[in-house]
Design a protein around this motif. Sequence first.
Motif, PDB file in Angstrom:
ATOM      1  N   LEU A  31       0.831  -1.209   0.000  1.00 20.56           N
ATOM      2  CA  LEU A  31       0.000   0.000   0.000  1.00 20.56           C
ATOM      3  C   LEU A  31       0.864   1.256   0.000  1.00 20.56           C
ATOM      4  CD1 LEU A  31      -2.727  -1.222   2.479  1.00 20.56           C
ATOM      5  CD2 LEU A  31      -3.078  -0.698   0.047  1.00 20.56           C
ATOM      6  N   ALA A  32       1.975   1.239   0.730  1.00 18.55           N
ATOM      7  CA  ALA A  32       2.882   2.388   0.746  1.00 18.55           C
ATOM      8  C   ALA A  32       3.456   2.641  -0.647  1.00 18.55           C
ATOM      9  CB  ALA A  32       3.999   2.168   1.763  1.00 18.55           C
ATOM     10  N   LYS A  33       3.800   1.575  -1.367  1.00 18.09           N
ATOM     11  CA  LYS A  33       4.306   1.728  -2.730  1.00 18.09           C
ATOM     12  C   LYS A  33       3.224   2.281  -3.659  1.00 18.09           C
ATOM     13  CE  LYS A  33       7.646  -2.074  -2.531  1.00 18.09           C
ATOM     14  NZ  LYS A  33       7.952  -3.426  -3.048  1.00 18.09           N
ATOM     15  N   MET A  34       1.972   1.892  -3.411  1.00 16.31           N
ATOM     16  CA  MET A  34       0.861   2.300  -4.275  1.00 16.31           C
ATOM     17  C   MET A  34       0.413   3.735  -4.001  1.00 16.31           C
ATOM     18  SD  MET A  34      -1.234  -1.274  -3.958  1.00 16.31           S
ATOM     19  CE  MET A  34      -2.663  -0.846  -4.927  1.00 16.31           C
ATOM     20  N   ARG A  35       0.710   4.243  -2.813  1.00 15.91           N
ATOM     21  CA  ARG A  35       0.287   5.586  -2.427  1.00 15.91           C
ATOM     22  C   ARG A  35       0.849   6.603  -3.406  1.00 15.91           C
ATOM     23  NH1 ARG A  35       1.386   4.618   2.747  1.00 15.91           N
ATOM     24  NH2 ARG A  35      -0.602   3.737   3.295  1.00 15.91           N
ATOM     25  N   GLY A  36       0.025   7.455  -3.887  1.00 13.61           N
ATOM     26  CA  GLY A  36       0.470   8.480  -4.819  1.00 13.61           C
ATOM     27  C   GLY A  36       0.459   8.037  -6.273  1.00 13.61           C
ATOM     28  N   MET A  37       0.265   6.754  -6.515  1.00 15.26           N
ATOM     29  CA  MET A  37       0.183   6.271  -7.895  1.00 15.26           C
ATOM     30  C   MET A  37      -1.259   6.412  -8.381  1.00 15.26           C
ATOM     31  SD  MET A  37       2.396   2.730  -7.646  1.00 15.26           S
ATOM     32  CE  MET A  37       2.819   2.519  -9.367  1.00 15.26           C
ATOM     33  N   SER A  38      -1.426   6.421  -9.678  1.00 15.51           N
ATOM     34  CA  SER A  38      -2.776   6.383 -10.243  1.00 15.51           C
ATOM     35  C   SER A  38      -2.984   5.015 -10.878  1.00 15.51           C
ATOM     36  CB  SER A  38      -2.965   7.503 -11.268  1.00 15.51           C
ATOM     37  OG  SER A  38      -2.800   7.037 -12.584  1.00 15.51           O
ATOM     38  N   ASP A  41      -0.674   4.451 -13.770  1.00 17.30           N
ATOM     39  CA  ASP A  41       0.781   4.373 -13.626  1.00 17.30           C
ATOM     40  C   ASP A  41       1.274   2.961 -13.897  1.00 17.30           C
ATOM     41  OD1 ASP A  41       1.007   7.028 -12.939  1.00 17.30           O
ATOM     42  OD2 ASP A  41       1.098   6.666 -10.780  1.00 17.30           O
ATOM     43  N   ASP A  42       2.442   2.898 -14.542  1.00 21.50           N
ATOM     44  CA  ASP A  42       3.094   1.600 -14.723  1.00 21.50           C
ATOM     45  C   ASP A  42       3.366   0.999 -13.353  1.00 21.50           C
ATOM     46  OD1 ASP A  42       3.137   1.875 -17.473  1.00 21.50           O
ATOM     47  OD2 ASP A  42       5.169   2.683 -17.532  1.00 21.50           O
ATOM     48  N   GLY A  43       3.036  -0.228 -13.199  1.00 19.96           N
ATOM     49  CA  GLY A  43       3.317  -0.921 -11.950  1.00 19.96           C
ATOM     50  C   GLY A  43       2.177  -0.933 -10.955  1.00 19.96           C
ATOM     51  N   TYR A  44       1.207  -0.014 -11.075  1.00 15.00           N
ATOM     52  CA  TYR A  44       0.104   0.003 -10.111  1.00 15.00           C
ATOM     53  C   TYR A  44      -0.676  -1.309 -10.147  1.00 15.00           C
ATOM     54  CZ  TYR A  44      -4.150   1.088  -7.604  1.00 15.00           C
ATOM     55  OH  TYR A  44      -5.197   1.036  -6.715  1.00 15.00           O
ATOM     56  N   ARG A  45      -1.014  -1.740 -11.345  1.00 16.61           N
ATOM     57  CA  ARG A  45      -1.819  -2.958 -11.480  1.00 16.61           C
ATOM     58  C   ARG A  45      -1.059  -4.181 -10.958  1.00 16.61           C
ATOM     59  NH1 ARG A  45      -7.286  -4.140 -12.039  1.00 16.61           N
ATOM     60  NH2 ARG A  45      -7.290  -6.380 -12.145  1.00 16.61           N
ATOM     61  N   SER A  59     -11.852  -5.569 -12.989  1.00 16.34           N
ATOM     62  CA  SER A  59     -12.164  -4.880 -11.737  1.00 16.34           C
ATOM     63  C   SER A  59     -11.065  -3.881 -11.394  1.00 16.34           C
ATOM     64  CB  SER A  59     -12.344  -5.880 -10.599  1.00 16.34           C
ATOM     65  OG  SER A  59     -13.513  -6.640 -10.828  1.00 16.34           O
ATOM     66  N   VAL A  60     -11.474  -2.795 -10.728  1.00 16.27           N
ATOM     67  CA  VAL A  60     -10.568  -1.688 -10.430  1.00 16.27           C
ATOM     68  C   VAL A  60     -10.717  -1.294  -8.965  1.00 16.27           C
ATOM     69  CG1 VAL A  60     -10.045   0.739 -10.949  1.00 16.27           C
ATOM     70  CG2 VAL A  60     -10.760  -0.794 -12.782  1.00 16.27           C
ATOM     71  N   ILE A  61      -9.587  -1.036  -8.321  1.00  9.48           N
ATOM     72  CA  ILE A  61      -9.569  -0.408  -7.005  1.00  9.48           C
ATOM     73  C   ILE A  61      -8.735   0.852  -7.159  1.00  9.48           C
ATOM     74  CG2 ILE A  61      -8.844  -0.570  -4.599  1.00  9.48           C
ATOM     75  CD1 ILE A  61      -9.203  -3.603  -4.781  1.00  9.48           C
ATOM     76  N   CYS A  62      -9.376   2.014  -6.999  1.00  7.27           N
ATOM     77  CA  CYS A  62      -8.687   3.287  -7.169  1.00  7.27           C
ATOM     78  C   CYS A  62      -7.897   3.660  -5.917  1.00  7.27           C
ATOM     79  CB  CYS A  62      -9.700   4.398  -7.453  1.00  7.27           C
ATOM     80  SG  CYS A  62     -10.586   4.198  -8.999  1.00  7.27           S
ATOM     81  N   PRO A  63      -6.730   4.242  -6.115  1.00  5.91           N
ATOM     82  CA  PRO A  63      -5.981   4.727  -4.968  1.00  5.91           C
ATOM     83  C   PRO A  63      -6.493   6.097  -4.521  1.00  5.91           C
ATOM     84  CG  PRO A  63      -4.710   5.043  -6.977  1.00  5.91           C
ATOM     85  CD  PRO A  63      -5.989   4.364  -7.371  1.00  5.91           C
ATOM     86  N   PRO A  64      -6.240   6.512  -3.307  1.00  6.57           N
ATOM     87  CA  PRO A  64      -5.626   5.695  -2.275  1.00  6.57           C
ATOM     88  C   PRO A  64      -6.616   4.656  -1.756  1.00  6.57           C
ATOM     89  CG  PRO A  64      -6.217   7.812  -1.337  1.00  6.57           C
ATOM     90  CD  PRO A  64      -6.524   7.871  -2.813  1.00  6.57           C
ATOM     91  N   PHE A  65      -6.056   3.538  -1.327  1.00  2.42           N
ATOM     92  CA  PHE A  65      -6.834   2.413  -0.819  1.00  2.42           C
ATOM     93  C   PHE A  65      -6.146   1.915   0.442  1.00  2.42           C
ATOM     94  CE2 PHE A  65      -7.553  -2.274  -0.820  1.00  2.42           C
ATOM     95  CZ  PHE A  65      -8.926  -2.254  -0.641  1.00  2.42           C
ATOM     96  N   HIS A  66      -6.945   1.430   1.382  1.00  2.00           N
ATOM     97  CA  HIS A  66      -6.413   0.935   2.642  1.00  2.00           C
ATOM     98  C   HIS A  66      -7.034  -0.419   2.947  1.00  2.00           C
ATOM     99  CE1 HIS A  66      -5.081   5.068   3.183  1.00  2.00           C
ATOM    100  NE2 HIS A  66      -6.299   5.411   2.826  1.00  2.00           N
TER     101      HIS A  66
END
Length: 180
Positions: A31-38, A41-45, A59-66
Amino acid sequence: MNEVEKMRSAQLADMSAPEIQVKFVHAKKLLAKMRGMSTYDDGYRTLLEELVPGIPDSSVICPPFHCDHGDGIRLGENVFVNANCTFLDGGYITIGAHTLVGPCVQIYTPHHPMDYVERRGTKEYAYPVTIGEDCWIGGGAVICPGVTIGSRCVIGAGSVVTKDVPDDCVVAGNPARAIH
């Protein structure tokens, strides 16, 4: 039965157990790595698929997510989870196909002991939450531990769902009540 198995089967489990802590720390690092990504972004998925194994491509989970663990989240096809949601997935969280989850929705599975002395310890229950297909969970809704929401339901924005909701219902309020 280890503590993870107890947690996943709604038994009193020790949250300080190493096997639970390893999962918790793994999820927090992802989650820390995903923070700030959209989502673009490459790598988010790739990170999302590691966090939520088996998430369908549609299916999609938009950031930020906890979340607490990530691997307790099960999504059907074409599920959309908007930004700023919190899924505490000690117990399984299952969301059916074509369901829309608004921003800031909170889904809780943990349930602490009612006795205050017991509550001081590190043990808690985790009761699964199930949401059917084709639902719309309005922004800011809170789904409490152990709740099952049927298919084709609408949960009004800001509602607190404390009890099961049958198929084809519209509920709203705190606590949520059928309004249609």
